[in-house]
Design an enzyme around this catalytic site. Structure first.
Site, PDB file in Angstrom:
ATOM      1  N   ARG A  72     -40.563  62.610 108.534  1.00 20.55           N
ATOM      2  CA  ARG A  72     -40.009  63.777 109.218  1.00 20.55           C
ATOM      3  C   ARG A  72     -40.620  63.945 110.613  1.00 20.55           C
ATOM      4  O   ARG A  72     -41.813  63.724 110.800  1.00 20.55           O
ATOM      5  CB  ARG A  72     -40.272  65.043 108.401  1.00 20.55           C
ATOM      6  CG  ARG A  72     -39.476  65.141 107.115  1.00 20.55           C
ATOM      7  CD  ARG A  72     -39.769  66.436 106.386  1.00 20.55           C
ATOM      8  NE  ARG A  72     -41.158  66.513 105.933  1.00 20.55           N
ATOM      9  CZ  ARG A  72     -42.099  67.234 106.523  1.00 20.55           C
ATOM     10  NH1 ARG A  72     -41.821  67.955 107.594  1.00 20.55           N
ATOM     11  NH2 ARG A  72     -43.331  67.238 106.040  1.00 20.55           N
ATOM     12  N   LYS A 210     -34.328  68.429 103.931  1.00 17.81           N
ATOM     13  CA  LYS A 210     -35.271  69.504 104.215  1.00 17.81           C
ATOM     14  C   LYS A 210     -34.656  70.604 105.073  1.00 17.81           C
ATOM     15  O   LYS A 210     -35.135  71.745 105.051  1.00 17.81           O
ATOM     16  CB  LYS A 210     -36.527  68.937 104.878  1.00 17.81           C
ATOM     17  CG  LYS A 210     -37.391  68.106 103.927  1.00 17.81           C
ATOM     18  CD  LYS A 210     -37.770  68.896 102.664  1.00 17.81           C
ATOM     19  CE  LYS A 210     -38.733  68.131 101.774  1.00 17.81           C
ATOM     20  NZ  LYS A 210     -38.986  68.836 100.490  1.00 17.81           N
ATOM     21  N   HIS A 229     -41.532  74.848  96.883  1.00 16.51           N
ATOM     22  CA  HIS A 229     -41.661  73.407  97.093  1.00 16.51           C
ATOM     23  C   HIS A 229     -42.448  72.861  95.899  1.00 16.51           C
ATOM     24  O   HIS A 229     -43.676  72.771  95.925  1.00 16.51           O
ATOM     25  CB  HIS A 229     -42.409  73.138  98.400  1.00 16.51           C
ATOM     26  CG  HIS A 229     -42.419  71.704  98.793  1.00 16.51           C
ATOM     27  ND1 HIS A 229     -43.460  71.121  99.466  1.00 16.51           N
ATOM     28  CD2 HIS A 229     -41.503  70.712  98.620  1.00 16.51           C
ATOM     29  CE1 HIS A 229     -43.199  69.848  99.694  1.00 16.51           C
ATOM     30  NE2 HIS A 229     -42.024  69.576  99.180  1.00 16.51           N
ATOM     31  N   SER A 247     -45.740  66.453  99.877  1.00 15.39           N
ATOM     32  CA  SER A 247     -45.340  65.078  99.632  1.00 15.39           C
ATOM     33  C   SER A 247     -46.567  64.195  99.431  1.00 15.39           C
ATOM     34  O   SER A 247     -47.543  64.275 100.187  1.00 15.39           O
ATOM     35  CB  SER A 247     -44.525  64.565 100.818  1.00 15.39           C
ATOM     36  OG  SER A 247     -44.218  63.209 100.671  1.00 15.39           O
ATOM     37  N   LYS A 251     -46.062  65.365  92.804  1.00 16.20           N
ATOM     38  CA  LYS A 251     -45.057  66.223  92.172  1.00 16.20           C
ATOM     39  C   LYS A 251     -44.055  65.408  91.364  1.00 16.20           C
ATOM     40  O   LYS A 251     -43.760  65.720  90.219  1.00 16.20           O
ATOM     41  CB  LYS A 251     -44.288  67.035  93.224  1.00 16.20           C
ATOM     42  CG  LYS A 251     -45.091  68.046  93.981  1.00 16.20           C
ATOM     43  CD  LYS A 251     -44.226  69.014  94.757  1.00 16.20           C
ATOM     44  CE  LYS A 251     -43.116  68.380  95.547  1.00 16.20           C
ATOM     45  NZ  LYS A 251     -43.604  67.441  96.588  1.00 16.20           N
ATOM     46  N   THR A 252     -43.497  64.374  91.987  1.00 13.12           N
ATOM     47  CA  THR A 252     -42.479  63.566  91.310  1.00 13.12           C
ATOM     48  C   THR A 252     -43.082  62.768  90.170  1.00 13.12           C
ATOM     49  O   THR A 252     -42.555  62.747  89.045  1.00 13.12           O
ATOM     50  CB  THR A 252     -41.799  62.625  92.319  1.00 13.12           C
ATOM     51  OG1 THR A 252     -41.172  63.399  93.340  1.00 13.12           O
ATOM     52  CG2 THR A 252     -40.750  61.765  91.637  1.00 13.12           C
ATOM     53  N   ASP A 266     -38.621  68.409  93.334  1.00 14.16           N
ATOM     54  CA  ASP A 266     -39.103  68.781  94.661  1.00 14.16           C
ATOM     55  C   ASP A 266     -38.815  70.216  95.096  1.00 14.16           C
ATOM     56  O   ASP A 266     -39.642  70.827  95.761  1.00 14.16           O
ATOM     57  CB  ASP A 266     -38.492  67.827  95.694  1.00 14.16           C
ATOM     58  CG  ASP A 266     -39.181  67.896  97.045  1.00 14.16           C
ATOM     59  OD1 ASP A 266     -40.420  67.974  97.074  1.00 14.16           O
ATOM     60  OD2 ASP A 266     -38.480  67.862  98.067  1.00 14.16           O
ATOM     61  N   ARG A 332     -39.255  55.127 100.383  1.00 17.26           N
ATOM     62  CA  ARG A 332     -38.648  56.171  99.558  1.00 17.26           C
ATOM     63  C   ARG A 332     -37.480  55.627  98.744  1.00 17.26           C
ATOM     64  O   ARG A 332     -36.794  54.692  99.142  1.00 17.26           O
ATOM     65  CB  ARG A 332     -38.113  57.301 100.446  1.00 17.26           C
ATOM     66  CG  ARG A 332     -39.177  58.103 101.155  1.00 17.26           C
ATOM     67  CD  ARG A 332     -39.649  59.244 100.303  1.00 17.26           C
ATOM     68  NE  ARG A 332     -40.690  60.026 100.946  1.00 17.26           N
ATOM     69  CZ  ARG A 332     -41.130  61.175 100.477  1.00 17.26           C
ATOM     70  NH1 ARG A 332     -40.599  61.681  99.380  1.00 17.26           N
ATOM     71  NH2 ARG A 332     -42.105  61.821 101.075  1.00 17.26           N
TER      72      ARG A 332
END
Length: 542
Positions: A72, A210, A229, A247, A251-252, A266, A332
C-alpha cells in the site's frame, strides 16, 4: 479481415443487448472502447491471458506482477474535505485532506484518460449482513483487478444492486503533484459526498480492498456498528473469537483453524446481532508458506481462481517458488472464502467470547500470551503496538516498531475514541475475555532473537479458545502489568516469561523499559479522552 472476438467479448455484447449498462456515464466515462460487465472468473482469466496481464501457474492459479508498488502507498491516500464529512473525519497524518476542486479536476482528467480504452466493471457488496451491506461498483482498466474485486467482495445475484459507492482504479493514469496537489503520481482519494474513490499510479490491488474498508469504517460506526481490522472464527459450540492485528501479525494464519469455522480473515463488523464479515474472500501473505504449518492457505495457492501477487515461478514449468523474496516479502494470495474447507457459509455469527490482540513485537520483550483486564484491553487497542512487516508498505524493508491505533490506523477515518468506545461497550455487554498474543520475537530483538514458533503460538491460541488458559494462574508482568500465565499446555514454561529467553537479562530490562517509554509517549494523545482506569493500564518505564 475482421478481428476475432474472444468468448468474453461475445458474452459481454450479448449481455449488453439484454440490458443497458447504467452508471459509468455518471462519472464522465463516455467514450470507452468497450465496457465489460460482471465477467466471471473463467472469462476474466481469458482476458488476463489475452492481454498479457499475468500467467497461469502449473496448478491453475493466476500469477500477476504489481510493478513498482508491492504494498500500500499509505502516504498517498487523502480524503476530500467537504461539508458532509469535515466535522467527522479525524484529520491528520493518516487522514490527509485534499480540496474538492483538486479532486474534481483530477477526476475529469482521469475520465479523459478512459477514452478509447477497455474497462471492466464489477457490481458487488461489502458486508455479509444484509442489514448493513454496502453495494459497491468497481471500475478498473485491468482484467485481473476486476477478478480481484469479484474475489474479495460479496456476489449476490439474487440481490438488487444499486451502487452506493464507486471505485475507479486506473493504474496507468498518474497524477501531476504540482498540478493535482497529490504527494506523488500515485493517489488514493476518497470523496464521501460524491461517494467516489479514485485510484491511480499503482497496480497494487489491495488499494481497492482497503478503500472500501475505509468507507465502512466511516459509515458503520455512525450506525452503532463496531468496524474492526480483525479475523474471526467460531467453534462447534458457537463460541466466536476475533483476532485484532495489522498485516503480518497472524490474523489469517491463526484464524484458519481446522477445528473451527472461519468467518473471515481481515475485516468485520460487530453489531447488536453479532459479528459479520465485510468480504467474500481472503487476502493472505504467502511468503515462505508451509503446507505443514498453514495447510488450508497453502492449498489455495494451487487452485483456479486464486490470484497470486508477485510470487516467483519457473517460466518454463510455471511451478511456484513461495520462498523467493526477490520481488518482495509481501507476496499475496487473493482467493474466495469458499476455497477454505471450514467456513461459515453466511459469514456471520454471534458475539465474541474471546478477543485476541496480536502484536509482532520487534523488541522481543512482550510475553507470548497474557490475559488483559477490560481496561488493559482498551489501552492496547488504542495503542495498537506491533511491527510493520517487510513489504506491507512501500519502503519498509524490515520490521519496524510502530503504533497503529485500533490495530488499523491507516483505515480508521473517525476519531479513535469512536471505535474504542464501541469496543468497550461490547466487551462489557458480552463479558468477553481479552488476550494479548505476541507473534513477534523472543530471546532478543529483531536481528538477535528468533521469531516466535508458530507451533507454540497455535498451542496458546488453542488453550485460549478451549477455555483452558482462563483457568491458569497468572502473574503480572513487572513492566507491562498484563497477566502472564504460569503455564500453558504444549508450551515450554520458559517461553512464557520473555526475560528468561534472553541471554543478557540486564539487556532485556533496558529494552523493556525502552518499549514501555514508547508506549507512554504514544498514549499521551489519547490520555485526556479515557478513564483513569485505562490510563492506569500503562506500563512502567522507570
Amino acid at each position: 479481415m475482421a478481428a476475432t472476438m474472444s468468448s468474453s467479448e461475445k458474452l459481454t455484447e450479448e449481455r449488453g443487448r439484454k440490458r443497458t449498462p447504467v452508471g459509468v456515464e455518471a462519472h464522465g466515462i463516455k467514450e470507452a472502447r468497450r465496457v465489460y460487465w460482471n465477467l466471471t472468473p473463467p472469462e476474466l482469466y481469458e482476458e488476463v491471458a489475452r492481454r498479457g496481464e499475468g500467467v497461469i501457474s502449473d496448478h491453475g492459479a493466476l500469477v500477476v506482477d504489481t510493478g513498482e508498488h508491492t504494498g500500500r502507498a499509505a502516504r498517498d491516500k487523502a480524503i476530500v474535505r467537504e461539508p458532509s464529512c469535515a466535522d467527522r473525519v479525524f484529520w491528520g497524518e493518516v487522514n490527509k485532506e485534499i480540496s474538492e476542486d483538486r479532486f474534481n479536476a483530477l477526476r475529469d482528467r482521469m475520465m479523459d484518460y478512459t477514452r478509447g480504452r477497455d474497462l471492466f466493471v464489477q457490481d458487488a457488496f461489502a458486508g455479509a449482513d444484509p442489514r448493513y451491506r454496502l453495494p459497491v461498483r468497481v471500475i478498473s482498466e485491468l482484467a485481473w483487478h476486476s477478478l480481484f474485486a469479484r474475489t474479495m467482495f460479496i456476489n449476490d445475484p439474487a440481490a438488487r444492486h444499486r451502487p452506493e459507492f464507486t471505485i475507479i482504479n486506473l493504474p496507468g493514469f498518474r497524477a501531476d503533484p504540482t498540478r493535482d496537489g497529490t504527494r506523488s503520481p500515485t493517489f488514493i482519494l476518497i470523496n464521501f459526498c460524491q461517494r467516489l474513490v479514485l485510484i491511480g499510479g499503482t497496480s497494487y490491488a489491495g488499494e481497492t480492498k482497503k478503500s472500501v474498508f475505509s468507507i465502512l469504517n466511516y459509515l458503520l460506526p455512525q450506525r452503532g456498528v463496531m468496524s474492526m481490522h480483525c479475523s474471526a472464527n467460531v467453534g462447534a459450540d458457537g463460541d466466536v473469537a476475533i483476532f485484532f492485528g495489522l498485516s503480518g501479525t497472524g490474523k489469517t494464519t491463526l484464524s484458519a483453524d481446522p477445528e473451527r469455522l472461519l468467518i473471515g480473515d481481515d475485516e468485520h463488523g460487530w453489531s447488536d446481532e453479532g459479528v459479520f464479515n465485510f468480504e467474500g474472500g481472503c487476502y493472505a501473505k504467502v511468503i515462505r508458506l508451509s503446507p505443514e504449518a498453514e495447510p488450508d492457505i497453502y492449498r489455495t495457492t494451487r487452485m483456479f481462481s486464486t490470484i497470486l501477487e508477485n510470487v516467483a515461478f519457473d517460466p518454463e514449468t510455471r511451478a511456484l517458488d513461495l520462498d523467493n523474496v526477490s520481488k518482495t516479502e509481501n507476496t499475496r494470495a487473493a482467493y474466495p472464502l469458499t476455497s477454505i474447507p471450514n467456513i461459515v457459509p453466511e459469514a456471520h455469527a454471534g458475539h465474541p467470547k474471546n478477543i485476541i490482540m496480536l502484536t509482532a513485537d520487534a523488541f522481543g520483550v512482550l510475553p507470548p500470551v497474557a490475559r488483559l483486564t477490560p481496561e488493559q484491553a482498551m489501552y492496547h487497542f488504542l495503542s495498537g503496538y506491533t511491527a510493520k512487516v517487510a513489504g506491507t508498505e512501500k519502503g519498509v524493508k524490515e520490521p519496524e516498531a510502530t503504533f497503529s491505533t485500533c490495530f488499523g490506523a491507516p483505515f480508521m477515518v473517525l476519531h479513535p475514541g469512536v471505535y474504542a468506545d464501541l469496543l468497550g461497550k461490547r466487551i462489557e455487554e458480552h463479558r468477553a475475555h481479552c488476550w494479548l498474543v505476541n507473534t513477534g520475537w523472543s530471546g532478543g530483538p529483531y536481528g538477535e532473537g528468533q521469531r516466535m514458533k508458530i507451533a507454540h503460538t497455535r498451542a496458546m491460541i488453542r488453550a485460549i479458545l478451549t477455555g483452558a488458559l482462563a483457568q491458569v494462574e497468572t502473574r503480572p508482568d513487572p513492566v507491562f502489568g498484563v497477566g502472564v500465565p504460569v503455564s500453558c499446555p504444549d508450551v515450554p514454561q520458559e517461553v512464557l516469561t520473555p526475560r528468561n529467553t534472553w541471554r543478557d537479562q540486564t539487556a532485556y530490562d533496558r529494552k523493556a523499559r525502552e518499549l514501555a517509554a514508547r508506549f507512554n509517549e504514544n498514549f499521551r494523545k489519547y490520555a485526556d479522552g479515557v478513564s483513569e482506569a485505562v490510563r492506569a493500564a500503562a506500563p512502567k518505564s522507570d
